[in-house]
Structure formats: structure tokens, C-alpha cells
Design an enzyme around this catalytic site. Sequence first.
Site, mmCIF file in Angstrom:
data_model
loop_
_atom_site.group_PDB
_atom_site.id
_atom_site.type_symbol
_atom_site.label_atom_id
_atom_site.label_comp_id
_atom_site.label_asym_id
_atom_site.label_seq_id
_atom_site.Cartn_x
_atom_site.Cartn_y
_atom_site.Cartn_z
ATOM 1 N N PHE A 234 1.047 -1.191 -0.051
ATOM 2 C CA PHE A 234 -0.038 0.060 -0.040
ATOM 3 C C PHE A 234 0.717 1.308 0.028
ATOM 4 O O PHE A 234 0.906 2.030 -0.795
ATOM 5 C CB PHE A 234 -0.796 -0.196 1.341
ATOM 6 N N TYR B 54 4.105 -7.705 17.932
ATOM 7 C CA TYR B 54 4.385 -6.795 16.667
ATOM 8 C C TYR B 54 5.168 -5.509 17.457
ATOM 9 O O TYR B 54 6.368 -5.292 16.864
ATOM 10 C CB TYR B 54 3.207 -6.334 16.000
ATOM 11 N N ARG C 289 -7.158 -4.470 8.195
ATOM 12 C CA ARG C 289 -7.193 -3.244 9.434
ATOM 13 C C ARG C 289 -8.712 -2.751 9.274
ATOM 14 O O ARG C 289 -9.306 -2.869 8.337
ATOM 15 C CB ARG C 289 -6.015 -2.475 9.151
#
EC number: 4.1.1.35
Length: 389
Positions: free
Chosen positions: A28, A185, A235
Amino acid sequence: MANGAGRVDLDGKPIKPMTICMIGAGGFIGSHLCEKLLTETPHKVLALDVYNDKIKHLLEPDTAEWKDRIQFHRINIKHDSRLEGLVKMADLTINLAAICTPADYNTRPLDTIYSNFIDALPVVKYCSENNKRLIHFSTCEIYGKTVGSFLPKDHPLREDPSFYVLKEDVSPCIFGSIEKQRWSYACAKQLIERLVYAEGAENGLEFTIVRPFNWIGPRMDFIPGIDGPSEGVPRVLACFSNNLLRREPLKLVDGGESQRTFIYIKDAIEAVLLMIENPERANGHIFNVGNPNNEVTVRQLAEMMTKVYAKVSGEGAIESPTVDVSSKEFYGEGYDDSDKRIPDMTIINRQLGWNPKTSLWDLLESTLTYQHRTYAEAVKKATSKPVAS
């Protein structure tokens, strides 16, 4: 038409054309950054990724005006001996490669830790050993929870910005307990930041670290079952887009009380270009890149997206536009969340004179117009039941 004539940096010095090795160029952010570099600058891009669907339009042979300035290399950086050679060929390496979907953090914690820490190690090493500049993409997740979130619910200091605004050089990184695997993460991303910073301190690596705060726009993530796995959970923005396209209620995890700020991808890419072209101002810095003016709760985001989508699609909203789900049901065991994410903009403003421009309504309108145009027909086809004869 891009050309280098007369382009100067923030200090009025001419900008020399450079070669940029971009890892994760097919994603993206990478796709928007490639577009910007090819259309507005004279720089060359060595585009590295496993997939190139999102930059196909830049690689077509008839895009003659920049065909000599972009080369695609299909590479998985995990195990490819070509990586060091490509870093050596470039003046600057930008590392965008990451697993960065919250749905993966506690269901695939090993992949998450490996992809964000172990796989990034060689990139840092090659830049350091070959004296190449590195722009490393981190995340706003690095901050974890705000200091204010540990105060009692009605404590007046919760309203004090020093307890929730996130500053690159001051705010601590506060994560949940180890069994809350959602933080796998953030923890991997924090450790690679510390390593990049240490390479700068000990070995003179020229680096810039970028902490994105919810960058939003066309080509973000995927729509499950259309251009990504049916069982995939992208997301929040793509999740909600998927629900809107399918005319399903938007799922609010734990009531949608978390607060987030959103920034338009095109504003964010302006900031990245300033970092690329002003190394003297950007080297050695960590930059928050977000829009503190676009703060909403996830519930407010859902309500706003429902209104915007009704406008761009011409279809009325469904009867019950939202439905509450628990985080355990949505994300599985081990989920935890940040309460609030508001970036402090002092450093990026001082160093690069940058400020975001696009309002939340405008960025949602632009993104949902793209989603509707790109996916509405495909979703209709995928969801229409074959009629029994």
C-alpha cells in the site's frame, strides 16, 4: 512530467538524482511512494517485493516516460542472496516490509516477530556495512498504551496532553503482559528501532525512522474473498469497507471505544519525500507521521464511514449499521489494545516544516469512492446466490 531541473531541498540546495532500493515496494505505502517518485522526481527505484499487483500500472511497458527509472525485482528478503547487491547499487534503502495486520499479531506471533525483527536484520546490516542511508518504517504501535490509560477512569490527569500525546523522544513504550500476544508486533518493531539507533550511535549508520499513525487511502490492505483470503481480517478501514460493500453491519470490537487518528496516504507520502530529499535534516531522527486533528473513536469512524459510503454509492444505509463483538470473539485469545494514539508533531514540523492537510471526511470520501469503484461489482457477483432452476 518529472524532471530534475531546478528542484531544491529545504535549504535551497539542488537535489541530486538518486537510486532508491525500496523493500516492500508492492504494498500500500510502497505503491504510493513509487508513484510520487516517478511522477514528481528524477530518482530511480529498485522495487523489491514478492507481489507487484499494486504497482502493475507503473511497470506496464507503455509507461514510457519512466520505464528506465523503475525496475521490479521479485524477492523475498528472508532468503535471497541478491539483497546485498541491490542495497549496494542504491544510494538509499527504504524498508517497508512487515506483517502489519493486528489480526495476525496474536494468531501468528512467530511470523510477526520473525518478519518484523529477524528478516529486517540483514537490511540494517547491509546498509551499515556499505555506508548506505536507511529509512526504516516502524509503527505508532511502538508506544503501546498511554501513561494516562493506567490512571483511574475519572482522573483529571487523563485530560492532560502530557499523559496521552505521543512524543518520539520522551514517551515510554508500554506494552501488556507476555501472554497478551498482540504486543509481539510492537515489541519486534521496538527492538529493530533500538538496533537501527544503536548502529547509528556505534557505527555511524545514517538512518531515519518513520512511525506511521494509521495511513489511509486507495489500495490499502485487501477486501476478503476478492483480492485477499476469504478468512482474512484486514485493518479497521478495509474491514469496515468490506462490511459496507457487502451491506453487513460494521463490527465494533469491545464497543469501538478505542481512539485513533487517521491520515491521508498522500499527505503522509509528502512527509516521506521530504525525508528522502533532505538527509541533513532527517538523519538521526525518528518521526511521527500522523494527523492529530483527525481523532475519532472506532465507533465514530464506523458512523462516519456509513454516512460517507451512502453518499458515494447512492445506496441507503442498512437498518442496523453496527454490531458489537468482543475482542476475544473477533481476534482470538491474547488480544489487547492501545487506548489512544495522538502523535506529537513538534519534531517533524521543526525539521521538515511538514503538516498534514486532509480532513477525515475528505480522506474517507476519497478512499470509499475508490473502494466502491474498484470492488462493488466484484462483491455483488461474489455474494449473489445462484438461483435454483
